[in-house]
Enzyme design. Structure first.
Site, PDB file in Angstrom:
ATOM      1  N   HIS A  59       0.843  -1.185   0.000  1.00  0.00           N
ATOM      2  CA  HIS A  59       0.000   0.000   0.000  1.00  0.00           C
ATOM      3  C   HIS A  59       0.876   1.232   0.000  1.00  0.00           C
ATOM      4  CE1 HIS A  59      -3.279   2.716   0.989  1.00  0.00           C
ATOM      5  NE2 HIS A  59      -4.083   1.730   0.647  1.00  0.00           N
ATOM      6  N   ASP A  76      -8.006  -5.260  -0.136  1.00  0.00           N
ATOM      7  CA  ASP A  76      -8.488  -6.104  -1.229  1.00  0.00           C
ATOM      8  C   ASP A  76      -8.200  -7.589  -1.014  1.00  0.00           C
ATOM      9  OD1 ASP A  76      -9.669  -4.182  -2.912  1.00  0.00           O
ATOM     10  OD2 ASP A  76      -7.681  -3.470  -3.466  1.00  0.00           O
TER      11      ASP A  76
HETATM   12  N1  CMC Z   1       3.891  -7.733  -4.172  1.00  0.00           N
HETATM   13  C1  CMC Z   1       5.235  -7.773  -4.256  1.00  0.00           C
HETATM   14  N2  CMC Z   1       6.007  -6.695  -4.129  1.00  0.00           N
HETATM   15  C2  CMC Z   1       5.421  -5.522  -3.894  1.00  0.00           C
HETATM   16  C3  CMC Z   1       4.030  -5.407  -3.785  1.00  0.00           C
HETATM   17  C4  CMC Z   1       3.263  -6.570  -3.928  1.00  0.00           C
HETATM   18  N3  CMC Z   1       1.936  -6.539  -3.846  1.00  0.00           N
HETATM   19  N4  CMC Z   1       3.698  -4.129  -3.563  1.00  0.00           N
HETATM   20  C5  CMC Z   1       4.850  -3.458  -3.546  1.00  0.00           C
HETATM   21  N5  CMC Z   1       5.889  -4.295  -3.750  1.00  0.00           N
HETATM   22  C6  CMC Z   1       7.299  -3.937  -3.829  1.00  0.00           C
HETATM   23  C7  CMC Z   1       7.633  -3.401  -5.203  1.00  0.00           C
HETATM   24  O1  CMC Z   1       7.996  -4.425  -6.083  1.00  0.00           O
HETATM   25  C8  CMC Z   1       8.747  -2.443  -4.918  1.00  0.00           C
HETATM   26  O2  CMC Z   1       9.910  -3.202  -4.720  1.00  0.00           O
HETATM   27  P1  CMC Z   1      11.368  -2.625  -5.113  1.00  0.00           P
HETATM   28  O3  CMC Z   1      11.590  -1.471  -4.194  1.00  0.00           O
HETATM   29  O4  CMC Z   1      12.275  -3.772  -4.875  1.00  0.00           O
HETATM   30  O5  CMC Z   1      11.255  -2.214  -6.558  1.00  0.00           O
HETATM   31  C9  CMC Z   1       8.343  -1.848  -3.562  1.00  0.00           C
HETATM   32  O6  CMC Z   1       7.522  -2.839  -2.932  1.00  0.00           O
HETATM   33  C10 CMC Z   1       7.570  -0.551  -3.675  1.00  0.00           C
HETATM   34  O7  CMC Z   1       6.462  -0.788  -4.555  1.00  0.00           O
HETATM   35  P2  CMC Z   1       5.732   0.344  -5.372  1.00  0.00           P
HETATM   36  O8  CMC Z   1       4.800  -0.299  -6.324  1.00  0.00           O
HETATM   37  O9  CMC Z   1       6.715   1.329  -5.898  1.00  0.00           O
HETATM   38  O10 CMC Z   1       4.959   1.072  -4.198  1.00  0.00           O
HETATM   39  P3  CMC Z   1       3.702   1.985  -4.337  1.00  0.00           P
HETATM   40  O11 CMC Z   1       3.577   2.754  -3.088  1.00  0.00           O
HETATM   41  O12 CMC Z   1       3.699   2.747  -5.611  1.00  0.00           O
HETATM   42  O13 CMC Z   1       2.602   0.844  -4.483  1.00  0.00           O
HETATM   43  C11 CMC Z   1       0.695  -0.407  -4.588  1.00  0.00           C
HETATM   44  C12 CMC Z   1       1.459   0.665  -3.809  1.00  0.00           C
HETATM   45  C13 CMC Z   1      -0.627  -0.639  -3.896  1.00  0.00           C
HETATM   46  C14 CMC Z   1       0.425   0.108  -6.008  1.00  0.00           C
HETATM   47  C15 CMC Z   1       1.520  -1.710  -4.646  1.00  0.00           C
HETATM   48  O14 CMC Z   1       1.781  -2.180  -3.345  1.00  0.00           O
HETATM   49  C16 CMC Z   1       0.840  -2.773  -5.478  1.00  0.00           C
HETATM   50  O15 CMC Z   1       0.925  -2.756  -6.712  1.00  0.00           O
HETATM   51  N6  CMC Z   1       0.117  -3.758  -4.817  1.00  0.00           N
HETATM   52  C17 CMC Z   1      -0.614  -4.753  -5.545  1.00  0.00           C
HETATM   53  C18 CMC Z   1      -1.944  -4.198  -6.035  1.00  0.00           C
HETATM   54  C19 CMC Z   1      -2.931  -3.987  -4.898  1.00  0.00           C
HETATM   55  O16 CMC Z   1      -3.130  -4.852  -4.054  1.00  0.00           O
HETATM   56  N7  CMC Z   1      -3.586  -2.812  -4.904  1.00  0.00           N
HETATM   57  C20 CMC Z   1      -4.614  -2.472  -3.928  1.00  0.00           C
HETATM   58  C21 CMC Z   1      -4.171  -1.355  -3.028  1.00  0.00           C
HETATM   59  S1  CMC Z   1      -5.204  -1.153  -1.579  1.00  0.00           S
HETATM   60  C22 CMC Z   1      -6.769  -0.758  -2.124  1.00  0.00           C
HETATM   61  C23 CMC Z   1      -6.867   0.449  -2.961  1.00  0.00           C
HETATM   62  O17 CMC Z   1      -6.296   1.501  -2.678  1.00  0.00           O
HETATM   63  O18 CMC Z   1      -7.551   0.365  -3.956  1.00  0.00           O
END
Ligand code: CMC
Length: 376
Positions: free
Chosen positions: A259, A313
């Site tokens: 998140h 989710d």
């Molecule tokens: N599985 C594996 N690795 C992850 C995940 C995950 N679900 N989420 C983040 N990471 C890792 C990512 O690979 C990155 O690693 P590195 O630093 O080695 O490159 C690091 O954590 C930071 O990730 P990011 O995508 O840059 O972080 P963000 O703050 O932009 O992402 C997020 C937040 C929600 C988009 C992301 O965690 C994600 O894509 N999660 C999966 C999709 C999901 O479940 N979304 C629902 C969010 S909650 C409900 C809502 O708001 O709708």
């Protein structure tokens, strides 16, 4: 001096008095009330009143508010005709976006930005979205539409219109709790989208339509469907470890984890985990819950140190499945709830508006001479 934050991470872009999040401690409050307390004691209608008014309603006020919502459940003939003209194969989130947008066509004064009047329009949308979703699901199956029952609360009435029979009290309560937990969440992407649109003094329907478009993305509300797809792809609990490890080795994201704001367990997920376990047990879906719990165990082992925990989710997928919802209605159910939060933010934005207009850091060339077509 302007500074750049990719994805606007850490940027404060609005004031809100609706929800408070402490991502380090895993706290979410609506108007100061911990989300767990609302899930245990409140109803969706009362939660929306709380978000829109900044306080819990008194007895008569809740009755009046609920009555208003129930009196607006029914689709107009024009809306129903539009629904029945849609392709049956349409993806439900496209349907939600299209039909919510179309509600502006039925409104004689769609462009009004006066807060009390916008509140009434938002209430109408909130009341209609369950009818639209249930109606489309029945229409695509070739089944007759079920008229709403204005004696029922919004969550229960939705399940009734979807299935043609009253849900059990347990299922009605579970659906209501899901709606409470998803209602608002700070300046998330879809809420921001709604506020950006309405900050131009555009109309409430355009703002809600933009929000739905944002929510359907797999990084946002679309993740609950992604979780279910993943659970379906794993044959049994014994296969979970291999499946998740393979995904992590490929640097794939595991849906339902991570998140932007939380570096701790999402408090909505803790509540949904308990609900999912109970419902899975009651509906003979324990194997599904066990797979989810195993995924969580592996992810905590591998990723908790990086602040990656289950988000809202993750267990909502198992919960919705056990309630009997088809997979492609999971994200639209998020809409049913978040219309409450989006609308509250639209009202907040209109109450103290300033146009959103950030800057972009230009990274292209300068002083380039125009090249005629025959010399390129
Ligand atoms: N599985 C594996 N690795 C992850 C995940 C995950 N679900 N989420 C983040 N990471 C890792 C990512 O690979 C990155 O690693 P590195 O630093 O080695 O490159 C690091 O954590 C930071 O990730 P990011 O995508 O840059 O972080 P963000 O703050 O932009 O992402 C997020 C937040 C929600 C988009 C992301 O965690 C994600 O894509 N999660 C999966 C999709 C999901 O479940 N979304 C629902 C969010 S909650 C409900 C809502 O708001 O709708």
């Amino acid at each position: 001096m302007a500074s750049y934050a990719k994805g606007l991470e850490g940027v404060v872009a609005a004031h809100t008095s609706m929800s408070f999040i402490d991502g380090e401690k895993g706290i979410l409050e609506y108007v100061g009330i911990p989300i767990g307390e609302l899930a245990s004691n409140s109803s969706f209608e009362e939660t929306v009143f709380l978000l829109w008014n900044g306080r819990l309603p008194k007895h008569g006020e809740l009755d009046e508010f609920s009555h208003k919502i129930r009196s607006r459940y029914a689709m107009s003939p024009a809306l129903e005709a539009r629904l029945m003209a849609l392709p049956k194969k349409a993806e439900p989130m496209h349907v939600m976006r299209t039909l919510v947008s179309s509600l502006g066509l039925d409104d004689a004064r769609p462009d009004v930005t006066d807060v009390p009047e916008v509140r009434e329009k938002a209430l109408t949308v909130l009341s209609l979205v369950p009818t639209i979703l249930a109606g489309f699901h029945r229409y695509r199956q070739g089944k007759p539409l079920i008229k709403p029952d204005s004696n029922l609360p919004l969550a229960e009435n939705f399940l009734y219109m979807l299935n043609g029979q009253r849900p059990t009290p347990t299922m009605a309560k579970a659906m209501d709790v899901c709606l409470i937990l998803h209602a608002d969440h700070g300046l998330n992407n879809s809420t921001f989208s709604a506020r950006v649109v309405v900050s131009t003094m555009s109309d409430v329907y355009s703002a809600l339509t933009a929000a739905i478009g944002s929510l359907r993305g797999p990084l946002h509300g679309g993740a609950n469907e992604g979780v279910m797809v993943m659970l379906n792809a794993i044959p049994s609990v014994a296969d979970v470890e291999k499946f998740i490890q393979a995904k992590l080795e490929h640097k794939d994201k595991i849906m339902g984890f991570g998140h932007r704001v939380y570096r701790a367990y999402d408090p909505r997920a803790s509540h949904l985990k308990v609900l999912a376990k109970q419902l899975a047990h009651d509906t003979g879906n324990s194997a599904l819950y066990e797979k989810s719990a195993k995924i969580e165990e592996i992810m905590l082992r591998e990723k908790a140190a990086k602040g990656i925990y289950p988000n809202v989710d993750f267990y909502s997928a198992t919960t919705y499945h056990c309630i009997g919802l088809p997979l492609d209605l999971f994200t639209p159910c998020f809409v049913l709830s978040r219309v409450g939060g989006w609308s509250g933010h639209i009202l907040e934005q209109l109450s103290d508006n300033r146009l959103f207009r950030p800057s972009a850091d230009y990274t292209g060339p300068h002083d380039v001479r125009y090249t005629p077509m025959n010399k390129r």
